[in-house]
Design a protein around this motif. Sequence first.
Motif, PDB file in Angstrom:
ATOM      1  N   VAL A   1      58.221  -6.198  67.165  1.00 25.18           N
ATOM      2  CA  VAL A   1      59.155  -5.847  66.215  1.00 25.18           C
ATOM      3  C   VAL A   1      60.475  -6.824  66.395  1.00 25.18           C
ATOM      4  CG1 VAL A   1      60.898  -4.082  65.263  1.00 25.18           C
ATOM      5  CG2 VAL A   1      59.001  -3.554  66.547  1.00 25.18           C
ATOM      6  N   ASP A   2      60.641  -7.232  65.097  1.00 26.39           N
ATOM      7  CA  ASP A   2      61.749  -8.462  64.772  1.00 26.39           C
ATOM      8  C   ASP A   2      62.938  -7.639  64.791  1.00 26.39           C
ATOM      9  OD1 ASP A   2      63.519 -10.228  64.160  1.00 26.39           O
ATOM     10  OD2 ASP A   2      62.578 -10.599  61.860  1.00 26.39           O
ATOM     11  N   GLU A   3      63.663  -7.275  66.040  1.00 28.80           N
ATOM     12  CA  GLU A   3      64.630  -6.192  65.976  1.00 28.80           C
ATOM     13  C   GLU A   3      66.033  -6.967  65.449  1.00 28.80           C
ATOM     14  OE1 GLU A   3      65.170  -4.422  70.029  1.00 28.80           O
ATOM     15  OE2 GLU A   3      63.361  -3.882  69.976  1.00 28.80           O
ATOM     16  N   PRO A   4      66.537  -6.429  64.151  1.00 31.64           N
ATOM     17  CA  PRO A   4      67.478  -6.890  63.724  1.00 31.64           C
ATOM     18  C   PRO A   4      68.970  -6.152  64.336  1.00 31.64           C
ATOM     19  CG  PRO A   4      66.437  -5.530  62.191  1.00 31.64           C
ATOM     20  CD  PRO A   4      65.744  -5.260  63.705  1.00 31.64           C
ATOM     21  N   GLY A   5      70.242  -6.917  64.260  1.00 35.36           N
ATOM     22  CA  GLY A   5      71.257  -6.295  64.620  1.00 35.36           C
ATOM     23  C   GLY A   5      71.540  -5.059  63.430  1.00 35.36           C
ATOM     24  N   VAL A   6      72.618  -4.458  64.048  1.00 35.20           N
ATOM     25  CA  VAL A   6      72.926  -3.084  63.323  1.00 35.20           C
ATOM     26  C   VAL A   6      73.613  -3.519  61.875  1.00 35.20           C
ATOM     27  CG1 VAL A   6      74.234  -0.951  63.500  1.00 35.20           C
ATOM     28  CG2 VAL A   6      73.759  -2.106  65.677  1.00 35.20           C
ATOM     29  N   GLY A   7      74.241  -4.559  61.673  1.00 35.44           N
ATOM     30  CA  GLY A   7      74.869  -4.740  60.652  1.00 35.44           C
ATOM     31  C   GLY A   7      73.789  -5.701  59.574  1.00 35.44           C
ATOM     32  N   ASP A   8      72.789  -5.801  60.120  1.00 33.43           N
ATOM     33  CA  ASP A   8      71.739  -6.589  59.316  1.00 33.43           C
ATOM     34  C   ASP A   8      71.431  -5.974  58.020  1.00 33.43           C
ATOM     35  OD1 ASP A   8      69.186  -7.815  58.119  1.00 33.43           O
ATOM     36  OD2 ASP A   8      68.843  -8.583  60.423  1.00 33.43           O
ATOM     37  N   PRO A   9      71.812  -6.736  56.956  1.00 36.11           N
ATOM     38  CA  PRO A   9      71.361  -6.176  55.386  1.00 36.11           C
ATOM     39  C   PRO A   9      70.107  -5.614  55.237  1.00 36.11           C
ATOM     40  CG  PRO A   9      71.941  -8.315  55.430  1.00 36.11           C
ATOM     41  CD  PRO A   9      72.375  -8.161  56.704  1.00 36.11           C
ATOM     42  N   ARG A  10      69.049  -6.595  55.976  1.00 34.38           N
ATOM     43  CA  ARG A  10      67.688  -5.946  55.747  1.00 34.38           C
ATOM     44  C   ARG A  10      67.563  -4.617  56.214  1.00 34.38           C
ATOM     45  NH1 ARG A  10      64.488 -10.299  59.135  1.00 34.38           N
ATOM     46  NH2 ARG A  10      65.994  -9.874  60.512  1.00 34.38           N
ATOM     47  N   LEU A  11      68.207  -4.320  57.482  1.00 36.91           N
ATOM     48  CA  LEU A  11      68.005  -2.865  58.004  1.00 36.91           C
ATOM     49  C   LEU A  11      68.526  -1.857  57.261  1.00 36.91           C
ATOM     50  CD1 LEU A  11      66.796  -1.527  60.513  1.00 36.91           C
ATOM     51  CD2 LEU A  11      69.099  -1.738  61.762  1.00 36.91           C
ATOM     52  N   ARG A  12      69.798  -2.320  56.689  1.00 33.66           N
ATOM     53  CA  ARG A  12      70.345  -1.364  55.759  1.00 33.66           C
ATOM     54  C   ARG A  12      69.637  -0.738  54.505  1.00 33.66           C
ATOM     55  NH1 ARG A  12      74.803  -3.592  53.756  1.00 33.66           N
ATOM     56  NH2 ARG A  12      75.354  -4.380  55.435  1.00 33.66           N
ATOM     57  N   SER A  13      69.075  -2.165  53.735  1.00 32.31           N
ATOM     58  CA  SER A  13      68.276  -1.757  52.713  1.00 32.31           C
ATOM     59  C   SER A  13      66.891  -1.073  53.020  1.00 32.31           C
ATOM     60  CB  SER A  13      67.887  -2.799  52.002  1.00 32.31           C
ATOM     61  OG  SER A  13      66.741  -3.699  52.658  1.00 32.31           O
ATOM     62  N   LEU A  14      66.362  -1.376  54.282  1.00 37.98           N
ATOM     63  CA  LEU A  14      65.250  -0.571  54.825  1.00 37.98           C
ATOM     64  C   LEU A  14      65.526   1.017  54.561  1.00 37.98           C
ATOM     65  CD1 LEU A  14      62.517  -0.033  56.020  1.00 37.98           C
ATOM     66  CD2 LEU A  14      63.311  -0.692  58.377  1.00 37.98           C
ATOM     67  N   TYR A  15      66.571   1.366  55.389  1.00 37.69           N
ATOM     68  CA  TYR A  15      66.949   2.941  55.340  1.00 37.69           C
ATOM     69  C   TYR A  15      67.206   3.353  54.231  1.00 37.69           C
ATOM     70  CZ  TYR A  15      67.174   2.737  60.559  1.00 37.69           C
ATOM     71  OH  TYR A  15      66.992   2.656  61.672  1.00 37.69           O
ATOM     72  N   GLU A  16      67.794   2.595  53.209  1.00 38.06           N
ATOM     73  CA  GLU A  16      67.991   2.956  51.904  1.00 38.06           C
ATOM     74  C   GLU A  16      66.576   3.297  51.182  1.00 38.06           C
ATOM     75  OE1 GLU A  16      72.414   0.850  51.219  1.00 38.06           O
ATOM     76  OE2 GLU A  16      70.715   0.212  49.965  1.00 38.06           O
ATOM     77  N   ASP A  17      65.815   2.465  51.436  1.00 42.58           N
ATOM     78  CA  ASP A  17      64.636   2.487  50.953  1.00 42.58           C
ATOM     79  C   ASP A  17      63.765   3.545  51.164  1.00 42.58           C
ATOM     80  OD1 ASP A  17      65.090   0.359  49.177  1.00 42.58           O
ATOM     81  OD2 ASP A  17      64.050  -1.003  50.153  1.00 42.58           O
ATOM     82  N   ILE A  18      63.930   3.692  52.521  1.00 47.12           N
ATOM     83  CA  ILE A  18      62.919   5.003  53.207  1.00 47.12           C
ATOM     84  C   ILE A  18      63.761   6.344  52.709  1.00 47.12           C
ATOM     85  CG2 ILE A  18      63.039   6.366  55.139  1.00 47.12           C
ATOM     86  CD1 ILE A  18      62.596   3.504  56.779  1.00 47.12           C
ATOM     87  N   ALA A  19      65.066   6.313  52.495  1.00 50.21           N
ATOM     88  CA  ALA A  19      65.474   7.562  51.844  1.00 50.21           C
ATOM     89  C   ALA A  19      65.263   7.812  50.553  1.00 50.21           C
ATOM     90  CB  ALA A  19      67.120   7.768  52.368  1.00 50.21           C
ATOM     91  N   ALA A  20      65.323   6.637  49.697  1.00 43.79           N
ATOM     92  CA  ALA A  20      64.955   6.767  48.245  1.00 43.79           C
ATOM     93  C   ALA A  20      63.534   7.507  48.129  1.00 43.79           C
ATOM     94  CB  ALA A  20      65.119   5.637  47.695  1.00 43.79           C
ATOM     95  N   ALA A  21      62.739   7.028  49.058  1.00 41.06           N
ATOM     96  CA  ALA A  21      61.110   7.388  48.902  1.00 41.06           C
ATOM     97  C   ALA A  21      60.893   8.547  49.357  1.00 41.06           C
ATOM     98  CB  ALA A  21      60.438   6.422  49.607  1.00 41.06           C
ATOM     99  N   GLY A  22      62.014   9.313  49.862  1.00 42.81           N
ATOM    100  CA  GLY A  22      61.809  10.924  50.196  1.00 42.81           C
ATOM    101  C   GLY A  22      61.434  10.825  51.571  1.00 42.81           C
TER     102      GLY A  22
END
Length: 371
Positions: free
Chosen positions: A4-25
């Motif tokens: 896994v390419d472990e990004p930092g907590v503030g990484d915008p890629r991670l934030r957008s992953l979580y947003e997309d996961i939530a938006a997908a139900g």
Amino acid sequence: MSLVDEPGVGDPRLRSLYEDIAAAGLRPLWTITEQLLTPTPRPRAVPWLWRSAVLRPLAERAIRLVPVERGGERRVLSLANPGLGGRPYAAGTLWGALQCLGPNETAPAHRHTPGAIRFVIEGEGVWTTVDGDACDMRPGDLILTPGGAWHDHANGGDGSMFWFDGLDLPMVEALDAVFFEPHPDLRQPVTGPHNRSEAAWAGGGGDAARTMTRGAVTRALDPAPSPLLVYRWAETDAHLSRLAAAGEGPLVSVEFTNPHSGASVLPTLSCGMHRVLPGGASAPVRRSGNTVFVVFRGEGSSVVDGCRFDWTAGDMFVVPSWSVAEHFSDGGADLFGLGDAPVLRALGLYREETLPRRQEVTGVFGEGTAA
Ligand code: GTQ
Ligand code: FE2
């Protein structure tokens, strides 16, 4: 280097992953696993006590102000556990309530999939008709209205009557299996003499050893409800006295059972009576599954998860799943207990543990921060 390419907590890629996961139900288990898979049960319901001194006057005011008729149907004050966010349930799996009927009132006939039990607190003159069998109710009696059975309550006396209602409604609701149907008539027909289930059992040589088992939780299981619909206080009292005389104690418990199978009275609900002998202190016990207690006689206290609940006749209190409880009474007391144990047993979820030491009392319910 992990795959896994472990990004930092503030990484915008991670934030957008979580947003997309939530938006997908979807929800990522790795962020919620500790909330879901807890080491031990974490019920949202909290240990709580409702005092008769509060319940009773409110019920009396309701008798004066609120008629029982089609539409409202039943004059019932349900125990709303403050941990459940305003839901009208005593605990996550159990409905508990105080029901009352004034002179000559009838709570209209109906049926529903949730099963119910009544434990009579005070008064006389009421009978509950269950599929045509009128069951007379007196203080200390347990009356069953199994799921699917037509039932109505009629007060033929000239005083008010008060009883505890216990239902498996939250369980049936969680299973998305609630069905309700009003009867076409206010009262269903009574199709023979009163208390026929009791007479049938007595006629067959009825024996208290079959209707009450020693101890708090029977092991037998039965998907059918008990055909015996009434358990009389005189028999319960005599049975508890016999066990106490035989040297059991300081807590003498019986569970009411289906006399044919030895199982709990309903497939979803267990009912028991617990006698704390004078000066007695029960062992600290915890169980999976919730319990609602109704104080029938006497006064005393229970320590639940370190908080002391002082109670007297008519009070009701809840011991949630896996909370440690021990009971005390100087003068002796009788507690009715309603639980969901048969469901936990049937599903292989039942656990019980006696702790080696008394709990330290760290607060008193209703005083300061403890409540
Ligand atoms: O007496 O039939 O406390 O249907 C809740 C639902 C009592 C009843 C309750 C009910 C009843
Ligand atoms: Fe009902």
